[in-house]
Design a protein around this motif. Sequence first.
Motif, mmCIF file in Angstrom:
data_model
loop_
_atom_site.group_PDB
_atom_site.id
_atom_site.type_symbol
_atom_site.label_atom_id
_atom_site.label_comp_id
_atom_site.label_asym_id
_atom_site.label_seq_id
_atom_site.Cartn_x
_atom_site.Cartn_y
_atom_site.Cartn_z
ATOM 1 N N ALA A 53 0.842 -1.205 0.000
ATOM 2 C CA ALA A 53 0.000 0.000 0.000
ATOM 3 C C ALA A 53 0.873 1.249 0.000
ATOM 4 C CB ALA A 53 -0.923 -0.004 1.212
ATOM 5 N N ILE A 54 1.942 1.226 0.780
ATOM 6 C CA ILE A 54 2.864 2.360 0.813
ATOM 7 C C ILE A 54 3.431 2.629 -0.574
ATOM 8 C CG2 ILE A 54 5.141 3.097 1.641
ATOM 9 C CD1 ILE A 54 4.425 1.702 4.321
ATOM 10 N N ALA A 55 3.861 1.572 -1.252
ATOM 11 C CA ALA A 55 4.423 1.723 -2.601
ATOM 12 C C ALA A 55 3.391 2.315 -3.559
ATOM 13 C CB ALA A 55 4.927 0.377 -3.110
ATOM 14 N N GLU A 56 2.167 1.859 -3.465
ATOM 15 C CA GLU A 56 1.115 2.364 -4.362
ATOM 16 C C GLU A 56 0.773 3.819 -4.043
ATOM 17 O OE1 GLU A 56 0.206 0.831 -7.030
ATOM 18 O OE2 GLU A 56 1.151 -1.086 -6.534
ATOM 19 N N TYR A 57 0.666 4.150 -2.753
ATOM 20 C CA TYR A 57 0.387 5.539 -2.373
ATOM 21 C C TYR A 57 1.510 6.466 -2.863
ATOM 22 C CZ TYR A 57 -3.577 4.488 0.709
ATOM 23 O OH TYR A 57 -4.801 4.106 1.221
ATOM 24 N N ARG A 58 2.743 6.023 -2.767
ATOM 25 C CA ARG A 58 3.862 6.844 -3.242
ATOM 26 C C ARG A 58 3.772 7.079 -4.750
ATOM 27 N NH1 ARG A 58 7.339 8.041 0.785
ATOM 28 N NH2 ARG A 58 7.658 6.554 2.471
ATOM 29 N N GLN A 59 3.366 6.062 -5.492
ATOM 30 C CA GLN A 59 3.217 6.235 -6.939
ATOM 31 C C GLN A 59 2.077 7.204 -7.264
ATOM 32 O OE1 GLN A 59 3.443 2.901 -9.586
ATOM 33 N NE2 GLN A 59 4.688 1.729 -8.137
ATOM 34 N N VAL A 60 1.011 7.149 -6.483
ATOM 35 C CA VAL A 60 -0.082 8.099 -6.673
ATOM 36 C C VAL A 60 0.433 9.516 -6.447
ATOM 37 C CG1 VAL A 60 -2.296 8.913 -5.745
ATOM 38 C CG2 VAL A 60 -1.926 6.470 -6.116
#
Length: 106
Positions: A53-60
């Motif tokens: 989730a952290i990785a995805e939020y960072r990409q957002v």
Amino acid sequence: MDINIHLVLDEKPSRQDQKLKTLSKYVQKYPQGWKKRLELADLLYGMGIWQQAIAEYRQVLERQPQLINVRLQLGKILQMMKREAEAIELYGSALALSCNQGTQYP
């Protein structure tokens, strides 16, 4: 170390695995999009898969840096994971961003 955390979810956790597969395929097919990636990040958070989730939020945030709510959500996860320095940095950037947005409109 075990940490007990109670999550309040907007939706019931029905069919999460199917939704996870569908969203994962979608973001692989359309990697530049951010709305479905945000949906995926929220789902991962709700399922307790925080690292991903952290990785995805960072990409957002790379695509939409003005999203204060994403900064706050990511900061909350980092804080729960005892990564306070990163969380403080995100909270600070959210505060600065909110001040800038507040002064843009007379």
